[in-house]
Design an enzyme around this catalytic site. Sequence first.
Site, PDB file in Angstrom:
ATOM      1  N   ASP A  15      20.813  46.235  54.996  1.00  0.00           N
ATOM      2  CA  ASP A  15      22.245  46.118  54.695  1.00  0.00           C
ATOM      3  C   ASP A  15      23.042  47.257  55.345  1.00  0.00           C
ATOM      4  OD1 ASP A  15      21.239  44.125  52.942  1.00  0.00           O
ATOM      5  OD2 ASP A  15      21.063  45.602  51.333  1.00  0.00           O
ATOM      6  N   GLU A 195      26.624  35.586  51.487  1.00  0.00           N
ATOM      7  CA  GLU A 195      26.733  36.980  51.055  1.00  0.00           C
ATOM      8  C   GLU A 195      26.976  37.871  52.267  1.00  0.00           C
ATOM      9  OE1 GLU A 195      22.974  37.794  49.172  1.00  0.00           O
ATOM     10  OE2 GLU A 195      21.954  38.170  51.083  1.00  0.00           O
TER      11      GLU A 195
END
Length: 316
Positions: A15, A195
């Site tokens: 991420d 997401e």
Amino acid sequence: MQDTVLKPLIEQRADPYIYKHTDGYYYFTASVPLYDRIELRRAPTIAALATAETVTAWTKPDTGPYSELVWAPEIHFNQGAWYVYFAAAPSREIKHKLFQHRMYAIRNQNANPLEGEWGFMGQVDTGIDSFCLDATTFTHKGRLYYLWAQKDIDIEGNSNLYIAPMKTPWQIEGEPIMLSKPEYEWETRGFWVNEGPSVVRRNGKIFISYSASATDENYAMGLLWADEDADLLDPAAWTKSREPVFSTCYDHGIYGPGHNSFTYAEDSDTVMLVYHARTYTEIVGDPLWNPDRHTFVKPLRWDEQGMPVFGRPSTN
């Protein structure tokens, strides 16, 4: 131009988020494998982030609503201060097929966020009490927006993408507006997921990349876009790609690319795609606990219509 396979910029950092500030420095944060803290790095070049000093900005408490699974921090400079947005859960317990994450913000008013104190600003409450994560922010025409992923109990899947304006850098105002939900086959492999949104502006458009499906080799990226003069809070203003724009490349051995961010090269013009990916598929156990999602960076290209060309993972 021939494809050139590159090594990860930073290993075992999922991420990834890289921000180039007006001070000329690059700032990096990402999920750490233990999901127990927020780390920051600072360097004068993207390449130098790989060996830059790592500073712990915040560590989770032992108990409480944000004491487990610190996920996907992002560092932003909003309205004169530094903010890190992240998601965390009260435990590792799964309820209703999901973890119990909510979103939070910390703030640092020092010019250098690797110094000074980080203050806890509390939960970023969207008005929807459900699993949520992966917040990002961007300013457009003087207005600060919050963009994130959240579960709607009336919609199948783990999470959809939402947008809302912000009253302060840690508070939204108005009702969340859904921009996208998992609907295509490539968005629903393993899990129904939208997401990890990220924003880049170019050629009169605002682009939102996002990630879909399970976090194994099925993980892939999609794209939304709107005209820069459109009402960004109107779902009809956004167009969604029917196909993924970035996905596993078996030729290069790069699997499940996603949860990206965008930054700028040292020339301050070339857009760089920052993403994580794995280099093997034989994951033992739950992919969530596998630490080998690495940070990669590559240039983003543009076609004659002004649309981004993501190419293939780990290539120029």
